[in-house]
Write an enzyme that holds these catalytic residues in place. Structure first.
Site, PDB file in Angstrom:
ATOM      1  N   HIS A 102       0.794  -1.149  -0.064  1.00 17.67           N
ATOM      2  CA  HIS A 102      -0.197  -0.163   0.011  1.00 17.67           C
ATOM      3  C   HIS A 102       0.837   1.266  -0.005  1.00 17.67           C
ATOM      4  CE1 HIS A 102      -3.838   2.108   0.502  1.00 17.67           C
ATOM      5  NE2 HIS A 102      -2.975   2.844   1.661  1.00 17.67           N
ATOM      6  N   HIS A 125       1.122   5.681  -1.490  1.00 17.48           N
ATOM      7  CA  HIS A 125       0.467   6.925  -2.185  1.00 17.48           C
ATOM      8  C   HIS A 125       1.915   7.427  -2.485  1.00 17.48           C
ATOM      9  CE1 HIS A 125      -3.555   5.819  -0.922  1.00 17.48           C
ATOM     10  NE2 HIS A 125      -3.004   5.751   0.631  1.00 17.48           N
ATOM     11  N   GLN A 151       2.821  11.007  -1.166  1.00 19.03           N
ATOM     12  CA  GLN A 151       2.975  11.477   0.244  1.00 19.03           C
ATOM     13  C   GLN A 151       4.606  11.262   0.883  1.00 19.03           C
ATOM     14  OE1 GLN A 151      -0.285   9.597   2.395  1.00 19.03           O
ATOM     15  NE2 GLN A 151      -1.604  10.236   1.294  1.00 19.03           N
ATOM     16  N   ARG A 187      -5.209  15.368   7.190  1.00 12.71           N
ATOM     17  CA  ARG A 187      -5.591  15.129   5.672  1.00 12.71           C
ATOM     18  C   ARG A 187      -5.763  16.459   5.018  1.00 12.71           C
ATOM     19  NH1 ARG A 187     -11.350  12.382   3.708  1.00 12.71           N
ATOM     20  NH2 ARG A 187     -11.841  14.891   4.623  1.00 12.71           N
ATOM     21  N   HIS A 231     -11.600   3.784  -3.564  1.00 15.36           N
ATOM     22  CA  HIS A 231     -11.157   4.656  -2.537  1.00 15.36           C
ATOM     23  C   HIS A 231     -11.427   3.979  -1.030  1.00 15.36           C
ATOM     24  CE1 HIS A 231     -10.191   7.690   0.592  1.00 15.36           C
ATOM     25  NE2 HIS A 231      -9.101   7.788  -0.024  1.00 15.36           N
ATOM     26  N   ARG A 244     -16.510   5.628   1.845  1.00 19.69           N
ATOM     27  CA  ARG A 244     -16.880   7.130   2.020  1.00 19.69           C
ATOM     28  C   ARG A 244     -16.941   7.511   0.746  1.00 19.69           C
ATOM     29  NH1 ARG A 244     -12.134   7.176   5.252  1.00 19.69           N
ATOM     30  NH2 ARG A 244     -11.186   8.624   3.813  1.00 19.69           N
ATOM     31  N   HIS A 267      -9.502   1.172   1.043  1.00 11.13           N
ATOM     32  CA  HIS A 267      -9.275   1.517   2.252  1.00 11.13           C
ATOM     33  C   HIS A 267     -10.799   1.158   3.253  1.00 11.13           C
ATOM     34  CE1 HIS A 267      -6.803   5.041   0.853  1.00 11.13           C
ATOM     35  NE2 HIS A 267      -5.774   4.373   1.534  1.00 11.13           N
ATOM     36  N   GLU A 307     -10.551   2.376   8.877  1.00 12.97           N
ATOM     37  CA  GLU A 307      -9.379   3.074   9.407  1.00 12.97           C
ATOM     38  C   GLU A 307      -9.532   3.725  10.693  1.00 12.97           C
ATOM     39  OE1 GLU A 307      -7.234   5.461   6.706  1.00 12.97           O
ATOM     40  OE2 GLU A 307      -5.470   5.599   7.878  1.00 12.97           O
ATOM     41  N   HIS A 320      -5.798  -1.449   5.918  1.00 14.75           N
ATOM     42  CA  HIS A 320      -6.087  -0.858   7.523  1.00 14.75           C
ATOM     43  C   HIS A 320      -7.079  -1.875   8.193  1.00 14.75           C
ATOM     44  CE1 HIS A 320      -3.977   2.554   6.205  1.00 14.75           C
ATOM     45  NE2 HIS A 320      -4.886   2.968   5.543  1.00 14.75           N
ATOM     46  N   ASP A 368       2.381   2.866   3.001  1.00 12.99           N
ATOM     47  CA  ASP A 368       1.189   4.077   3.004  1.00 12.99           C
ATOM     48  C   ASP A 368       1.505   5.410   2.795  1.00 12.99           C
ATOM     49  OD1 ASP A 368      -1.352   5.279   3.028  1.00 12.99           O
ATOM     50  OD2 ASP A 368      -1.952   4.330   5.016  1.00 12.99           O
TER      51      ASP A 368
HETATM   52 ZN    ZN Z   1      -3.759   4.898   2.178  1.00 17.55          ZN
END
Ligand code: ZN
Length: 456
Positions: free
Chosen positions: A56, A58, A61, A82, A205, A208, A231, A234, A268, A319
């Site tokens: 996992h 991104h 980041q 976030r 994603h 949500r 995800h 989490e 997660h 992550d």
């Molecule tokens: Zn993630």
């Protein structure tokens, strides 16, 4: 002496450590023969492990790792972190994304990851428009993987809503906006990238950000057997909102809407009921655990012990990239459980009582499944992905093979990974990535520009 050979005095094979193992691979980067009890006829090394899968990531980041560690006026949480992430995501260019990903991939290789799964959601331009090629940013990540030699599973993300109940996206999320049709177009645009080193799947994603109808549409439209990551569960708040909006806990809800099987990786899965823990374990899906990020964001602890007891499959991911080391990920996974249970040596089962060996082998198993690629073990037919440990380091001097992973995972912070073979290429030698300096120069230039533009 063929260049595509290595003789390991000790190598970790699927059934455990074996002595005098001759490993051979072809020019396509696939292992062709793994033979214990062989005669040394090739370069001789002491300890060889299969390379780890980072399930996992991104990648962008990596540029903000370590920059969100100052307390604000209110209680900091995942949700305040976030906001900073959205500022970076709002400005990064495709060129910067490639430079950051290359640095990340080189670091991951140096620490023992030979594969990575990119959960990729910054897909539009800074104004929220599509690039001329809708797969533009995904191709940048693929380019970074090719340059560095890491194996890649590319997962274009479906991201349609800001929250449960199909809330419209916020301005900070404009670069993420996709629906099933667009994700499938991006998958199609990436088909030419597929091969032994690159696989393409997809990722709703979260519950949500995607509706149940969209989930089903995406699953139906994706070619069979491709990996699907999401995800899930989490944060406690997310579980509460899910129950309020959808009338069920997240994992229960997902399993009611689609068939969750070995194609799936639930990233997660921190907050599970007992029933969800058992159902996830029985499904064959992978729990994608990211202990350093989950610790950094204050998410909570995954119920590892009952999950292992139920035969669940798990892997690890970095992550948000506060760490680029599988050692730190697995150490935290075990230590979190020790702290909360006030016990030692938690991650074991009846067959394997050595914590380090158990964690490495299980994370390989789950990581390989989540990647959808032929990786994760030293066997003919799998990718030639392996790590040569630094047997000259005092921590490994003269230790029995059965003690190597205990030392590797639970002693000190020196990087004991000396050489790394990924897809049959030696990409790390003597602890350095073969293209490390140029990659780091590009990265620092990109991040300077990005930080200047990201000041609030
Ligand atoms: Zn993630």
């Amino acid at each position: 002496m063929s260049a595509n050979q290595l003789f390991a005095r000790h190598a970790l094979l699927p059934g455990g450590w074996q002595d005098d193992v001759l490993l051979e691979w072809d020019d396509a980067g696939n292992l062709t023969s793994v033979r214990p009890g062989a005669e040394p006829g090739a370069r001789v090394v002491d300890y060889v492990l299969p390379g780890m899968v980072n399930l996992h990531s991104h990648a962008f980041q990596r540029a903000m790792a370590g920059l969100a560690e100052k307390a604000g006026d209110t209680q900091d949480s995942f949700w305040t972190w976030r906001e900073l992430m959205y500022r970076f995501a709002g400005r990064i260019t495709p060129e910067q994304m490639e430079a950051v990903a290359a640095q990340l991939h080189a670091e991951c290789l140096r620490h023992g990851y030979t594969s990575i799964c990119e959960f990729h959601y910054v897909q539009r331009d800074p104004d929220g428009e599509l690039y001329a090629n809708p797969a533009e940013t995904a191709l940048r990540i693929a380019q970074a993987a090719r340059r560095t030699g890491i194996g890649l599973t590319m997962l274009p993300v479906m991201y349609s809503y800001a929250g449960f109940g199909e809330q419209p996206l916020t301005p900070g999320q404009r670069r993420f906006r996709t629906d099933p049709e667009l994700v499938l177009r991006i998958v199609e645009a990436l088909e030419k990238q597929r091969g032994p080193q690159i696989e393409v799947g997809a990722a709703p994603h979260s519950l949500r950000a995607a509706s149940a109808g969209q989930l089903r549409e995406l699953v139906a439209g994706l070619p069979a057997c491709r990996p699907l990551h999401i995800h899930i569960a989490e944060q406690q708040l997310e579980v509460e909102q899910c129950m309020e909006a959808l009338g069920a806990r997240p994992v229960d809800y997902l399993m009611n809407q689609v068939e969750v099987d070995q194609r799936w990786c639930l990233v997660h899965a921190t907050h599970l009921s007992d029933r969800e823990t058992a159902a996830l374990a029985a499904s064959g899906a992978v729990a994608g655990l990211c202990p350093t990020t989950e610790g950094n964001l204050g998410d909570g602890l995954f119920p590892l012990t009952p999950y292992i007891a139920a035969g669940g499959v798990f892997g690890i991911g970095s992550d948000s990239h506060v760490s680029q080391s599988p050692v730190e990920e697995l150490r935290w996974l075990e230590y979190g459980q020790r702290l909360v249970r006030q016990q030692r040596n938690v991650a074991v089962d009846g067959a394997c009582r050595d914590v380090g060996t158990y964690l490495w082998q299980q994370a390989l198993r789950g990581g390989a499944r989540a990647s959808g690629r032929a990786v994760g073990s030293l066997e003919a037919g799998r990718r030639a992905d392996l790590l040569v440990l630094d047997s000259a380091h005092p921590n490994l001097d003269g230790v029995d093979a059965g003690e190597v992973l205990g030392r590797f995972l639970f002693c000190g912070n020196d990087n004991l990974v000396r050489d790394v073979l990924a897809g049959g290429q030696w990409v790390v030698r003597d602890g350095r990535h073969v293209d490390q300096d140029a990659i780091a120069r590009n990265y620092t230039q990109a991040v300077r520009a990005l930080r200047e533009r990201s000041q609030p």
